[in-house]
Design an enzyme around this catalytic site. Structure first.
Site, PDB file in Angstrom:
ATOM      1  N   LYS A 234      41.800  53.698  25.141  1.00  0.00           N
ATOM      2  CA  LYS A 234      42.501  52.441  24.809  1.00  0.00           C
ATOM      3  C   LYS A 234      43.093  52.451  23.406  1.00  0.00           C
ATOM      4  O   LYS A 234      44.143  51.840  23.176  1.00  0.00           O
ATOM      5  CB  LYS A 234      41.566  51.244  24.968  1.00  0.00           C
ATOM      6  CG  LYS A 234      40.864  51.151  26.316  1.00  0.00           C
ATOM      7  CD  LYS A 234      41.822  51.097  27.488  1.00  0.00           C
ATOM      8  CE  LYS A 234      41.080  51.296  28.801  1.00  0.00           C
ATOM      9  NZ  LYS A 234      41.926  51.604  29.936  1.00  0.00           N
TER      10      LYS A 234
ATOM     11  N   GLY B 144      37.729  46.621  31.761  1.00  0.00           N
ATOM     12  CA  GLY B 144      36.875  45.876  32.675  1.00  0.00           C
ATOM     13  C   GLY B 144      35.657  45.249  32.043  1.00  0.00           C
ATOM     14  O   GLY B 144      34.756  44.842  32.761  1.00  0.00           O
ATOM     15  N   GLY B 145      35.614  45.144  30.722  1.00  0.00           N
ATOM     16  CA  GLY B 145      34.606  44.302  30.085  1.00  0.00           C
ATOM     17  C   GLY B 145      33.361  44.995  29.546  1.00  0.00           C
ATOM     18  O   GLY B 145      32.661  44.423  28.715  1.00  0.00           O
TER      19      GLY B 145
ATOM     20  N   PHE C 135      40.332  37.838  18.678  1.00  0.00           N
ATOM     21  CA  PHE C 135      39.979  37.310  20.005  1.00  0.00           C
ATOM     22  C   PHE C 135      40.967  36.217  20.390  1.00  0.00           C
ATOM     23  O   PHE C 135      41.098  35.213  19.682  1.00  0.00           O
ATOM     24  CB  PHE C 135      38.542  36.773  19.995  1.00  0.00           C
ATOM     25  CG  PHE C 135      38.106  36.185  21.315  1.00  0.00           C
ATOM     26  CD1 PHE C 135      38.087  36.965  22.464  1.00  0.00           C
ATOM     27  CD2 PHE C 135      37.703  34.854  21.410  1.00  0.00           C
ATOM     28  CE1 PHE C 135      37.688  36.437  23.687  1.00  0.00           C
ATOM     29  CE2 PHE C 135      37.301  34.316  22.631  1.00  0.00           C
ATOM     30  CZ  PHE C 135      37.291  35.109  23.771  1.00  0.00           C
TER      31      PHE C 135
ATOM     32  N   ARG D 250      47.380  53.366  38.705  1.00  0.00           N
ATOM     33  CA  ARG D 250      47.041  53.492  40.128  1.00  0.00           C
ATOM     34  C   ARG D 250      47.713  52.354  40.910  1.00  0.00           C
ATOM     35  O   ARG D 250      48.243  51.433  40.314  1.00  0.00           O
ATOM     36  CB  ARG D 250      45.513  53.360  40.300  1.00  0.00           C
ATOM     37  CG  ARG D 250      45.024  51.990  39.814  1.00  0.00           C
ATOM     38  CD  ARG D 250      43.589  51.690  40.162  1.00  0.00           C
ATOM     39  NE  ARG D 250      43.251  50.319  39.850  1.00  0.00           N
ATOM     40  CZ  ARG D 250      42.839  49.873  38.652  1.00  0.00           C
ATOM     41  NH1 ARG D 250      42.715  50.706  37.632  1.00  0.00           N
ATOM     42  NH2 ARG D 250      42.566  48.601  38.469  1.00  0.00           N
TER      43      ARG D 250
ATOM     44  N   VAL E 267      44.367  46.767  43.978  1.00  0.00           N
ATOM     45  CA  VAL E 267      43.941  45.938  45.115  1.00  0.00           C
ATOM     46  C   VAL E 267      45.010  44.888  45.420  1.00  0.00           C
ATOM     47  O   VAL E 267      45.393  44.681  46.571  1.00  0.00           O
ATOM     48  CB  VAL E 267      42.598  45.236  44.794  1.00  0.00           C
ATOM     49  CG1 VAL E 267      42.198  44.296  45.929  1.00  0.00           C
ATOM     50  CG2 VAL E 267      41.493  46.244  44.505  1.00  0.00           C
TER      51      VAL E 267
ATOM     52  N   ARG F 131      40.394  37.355  47.799  1.00  0.00           N
ATOM     53  CA  ARG F 131      39.533  38.484  48.166  1.00  0.00           C
ATOM     54  C   ARG F 131      38.321  37.949  48.923  1.00  0.00           C
ATOM     55  O   ARG F 131      37.553  37.136  48.389  1.00  0.00           O
ATOM     56  CB  ARG F 131      39.069  39.244  46.932  1.00  0.00           C
ATOM     57  CG  ARG F 131      40.216  39.894  46.188  1.00  0.00           C
ATOM     58  CD  ARG F 131      39.691  40.891  45.178  1.00  0.00           C
ATOM     59  NE  ARG F 131      40.760  41.352  44.307  1.00  0.00           N
ATOM     60  CZ  ARG F 131      40.627  42.324  43.420  1.00  0.00           C
ATOM     61  NH1 ARG F 131      39.449  42.923  43.272  1.00  0.00           N
ATOM     62  NH2 ARG F 131      41.641  42.692  42.668  1.00  0.00           N
TER      63      ARG F 131
HETATM   64  C1  MV4 Z   1      40.506  40.237  25.270  1.00  0.00           C
HETATM   65  C2  MV4 Z   1      40.270  38.860  25.412  1.00  0.00           C
HETATM   66  C3  MV4 Z   1      40.621  38.049  24.349  1.00  0.00           C
HETATM   67  N1  MV4 Z   1      41.133  38.580  23.234  1.00  0.00           N
HETATM   68  N2  MV4 Z   1      41.041  40.717  24.129  1.00  0.00           N
HETATM   69  C4  MV4 Z   1      38.482  41.562  29.441  1.00  0.00           C
HETATM   70  C5  MV4 Z   1      38.494  42.892  30.100  1.00  0.00           C
HETATM   71  C6  MV4 Z   1      39.291  43.797  29.269  1.00  0.00           C
HETATM   72  N3  MV4 Z   1      40.344  44.370  30.051  1.00  0.00           N
HETATM   73  C7  MV4 Z   1      39.835  42.964  28.154  1.00  0.00           C
HETATM   74  N4  MV4 Z   1      39.354  41.632  28.316  1.00  0.00           N
HETATM   75  C8  MV4 Z   1      39.651  40.673  27.405  1.00  0.00           C
HETATM   76  N5  MV4 Z   1      40.206  41.104  26.257  1.00  0.00           N
HETATM   77  C9  MV4 Z   1      41.330  39.896  23.148  1.00  0.00           C
HETATM   78  N6  MV4 Z   1      41.832  40.398  22.010  1.00  0.00           N
HETATM   79  C10 MV4 Z   1      39.712  38.388  26.596  1.00  0.00           C
HETATM   80  C11 MV4 Z   1      39.388  39.289  27.591  1.00  0.00           C
HETATM   81  C12 MV4 Z   1      38.799  38.722  28.772  1.00  0.00           C
HETATM   82  C13 MV4 Z   1      39.491  38.676  29.976  1.00  0.00           C
HETATM   83  C14 MV4 Z   1      40.745  39.248  30.134  1.00  0.00           C
HETATM   84  C15 MV4 Z   1      41.411  39.193  31.319  1.00  0.00           C
HETATM   85  C16 MV4 Z   1      40.825  38.560  32.402  1.00  0.00           C
HETATM   86  C17 MV4 Z   1      39.575  38.000  32.299  1.00  0.00           C
HETATM   87  C18 MV4 Z   1      38.889  38.060  31.094  1.00  0.00           C
HETATM   88  C19 MV4 Z   1      37.630  37.482  30.994  1.00  0.00           C
HETATM   89  C20 MV4 Z   1      36.960  37.533  29.789  1.00  0.00           C
HETATM   90  C21 MV4 Z   1      37.545  38.165  28.697  1.00  0.00           C
END
Ligand code: MV4
Length: 445
Positions: free
Chosen positions: A116, A164-165, A202, A292, A295, A336
């Site tokens: 990333k 994916g967290g 954030f 890819r 879904v 889903r």
């Molecule tokens: C973030 C964010 C807020 N601010 N980055 C969640 C999974 C990963 N792909 C990145 N994610 C997030 N990144 C910043 N700078 C909030 C999330 C996030 C989130 C993003 C998309 C869909 C659902 C989410 C649920 C919690 C946190």
């Protein structure tokens, strides 16, 4: 064009690929674990090869077994579907080394998006907006403390090998940062064998909006508009739709341009998705790229009337695309349907489907590999169907979805159908008023 494609996957996506191959006159090879011997992808393929025991590591992730199946059946291409080996650059490389076309991007393209921090640097160079933060990895706790002072709280720590967290921590004030940094690092090391952590501002209550793109082997790239995937629970998407209710024509143009720039920056070949966070002011930021088919590709197929799997196969075979982008003419929503109990924290509910009635009628598409008597194995993900409703307007798509959900009968296992029925009647959802935090406060009645 390919003569025979091996599908290195199971479930609905294996069936989805087989269907398009049939239409294109391409022979298919299914691979299956012993747990999947009675699956529809095995019955519908022209040939099928057992590749091992139920656990994914012994079957759908076992590259040697899959390559052996491809060699003995003389397949000239492998479609990886999503999950399993779909974003495994080592597998893509092994395919290339064996003269078998991996239907997807090259190993280099997968790698450049898999890390990333590297992906973010590439996007900055390409002029794609990224979330403000610190460039590169955090060296240690002191570096994290100093960086957070510059970026400003709240900040988010992310694993460079993540997505994916996993290995993610939101930090609201300096007193929490040391512990957050250490636990994120430990989690990243355990999950990815790579403990690299980076920092971003954030973004509070964002929407998750992604742009589908396609690029050919000659540098032509187009976008195929957006999907809104904000309705998620613990980083699992439950509902996706296109167009996004938050989208404007102007924002689609800007996000589409950014997605094309992102794909061109790595000479991307195949279909792919650029994920963005969108804040309440409609600022958007690159989050990651999925190299890819996803879904939720079906909602895009329905709103632009286009077979994305066919396009993916044609691109892999060396066909050109025009480079002209696609815009939604319809509204599609996908629910889903998982074998999970929405009344019990979405606990998995594997077992035998004793009774099944699948909805149909105008504006309804069901992508599923299950049938009455089918036993959902406990070894894999819990998705048993994707229900897609298509209509002229969002309101009508919601009405069609609600009607289809009401017709759906699945007995023997618990499913997410009751959740979706309640969601389709939720006032905020109906207004398009939701962010990624929506499900944190959603309560089942
Ligand atoms: C973030 C964010 C807020 N601010 N980055 C969640 C999974 C990963 N792909 C990145 N994610 C997030 N990144 C910043 N700078 C909030 C999330 C996030 C989130 C993003 C998309 C869909 C659902 C989410 C649920 C919690 C946190």
């Amino acid at each position: 064009m390919f003569k025979k494609i091996l599908i290195a996957n199971r479930g609905e996506i294996a069936l989805r690929v087989i269907r398009t191959c049939r239409e294109m006159g391409i022979k298919t090879v299914a691979v299956y674990s012993t747990a999947d011997k009675d699956s529809l992808h095995v019955k519908f393929a022209d040939e099928a090869v057992c590749i091992g025991k139920p656990s994914s590591a012994d079957s759908y992730l076992n590259m040697a077994h899959i390559m052996a199946a491809a060699e003995i059946t003389n397949a000239d291409a492998i479609h990886p579907g999503y999950g399993f080996l779909a974003e495994n650059s080592k597998f893509a490389k092994i395919c290339a080394d064996h003269g078998i076309k991996f239907i997807g991007p090259t190993p280099d393209m997968i790698n450049s998006m898999g890390d990333k921090v590297t992906a973010k640097e590439t996007m900055i160079k390409a002029g794609v907006p990224v979330v403000p933060g610190v460039e590169g990895l955090l060296r240690d706790v002191d570096h994290a403390i100093q960086s957070a002072k510059e970026v400003g709280y709240p900040v988010i720590l992310k694993a460079t090998a993540g997505g994916g967290g996993k290995g993610m921590r939101v930090v609201w004030q300096e007193s929490e940062i040391e512990k957050a940094f250490e636990t994120a690092k430990a989690e990243a090391a355990a999950s990815f064998k790579n403990d690299g952590i980076y920092m971003e501002k954030f973004v509070e209550e964002p929407r998750h909006i992604e742009i589908q793109i396609a690029g050919d082997q000659y540098g032509n790239v187009c976008h195929l508009s957006e999907r809104d995937c904000s309705i998620q629970r613990r980083h699992q998407k439950l509902v996706e739709e296109s167009p996004s209710p938050f989208m404007t024509d102007e924002l689609r143009e800007r996000m589409g341009d950014a997605a094309i720039k992102a794909a061109k920056a790595i000479n991307y070949e195949s279909v792919g998705t650029i994920e963005f966070l969108v804040d309440k002011h409609r600022n958007f930021y690159f989050m990651e790229m999925n190299t890819r088919i996803q879904v939720e590709h079906c909602v895009t197929e329905e709103v632009i009337n286009y077979d994305l799997i066919k396009e993916q196969i044609k691109i892999a075979a060396g066909e050109k695309i025009t480079g002209k982008s696609y815009y939604p003419t319809m509204h599609a929503i996908e629910c889903r349907i998982n074998a999970e109990d929405p009344y019990n924290d979405f606990r998995p509910s594997p077992g035998k489907i004793t009774v099944l009635h699948t909805p149909g009628g105008h504006g309804v598409r069901v992508d599923s590999h299950v049938y009455a008597g089918y036993v959902i194995p406990p070894y894999y993900d819990s998705m048993i169907a994707k229900l897609i409703a298509v209509a002229q307007t969002r309101q009508e798509a919601i009405d069609t979805m609600h009607r289809a959900l009401s017709e759906y009968v699945i007995e023997g296992v618990k499913t997410t159908i009751p959740f979706h029925l309640q969601l389709m009647q939720n006032e905020d959802f109906k207004k398009g008023n939701f962010t990624t935090k929506f499900l944190e406060t959603f309560k089942m009645k």
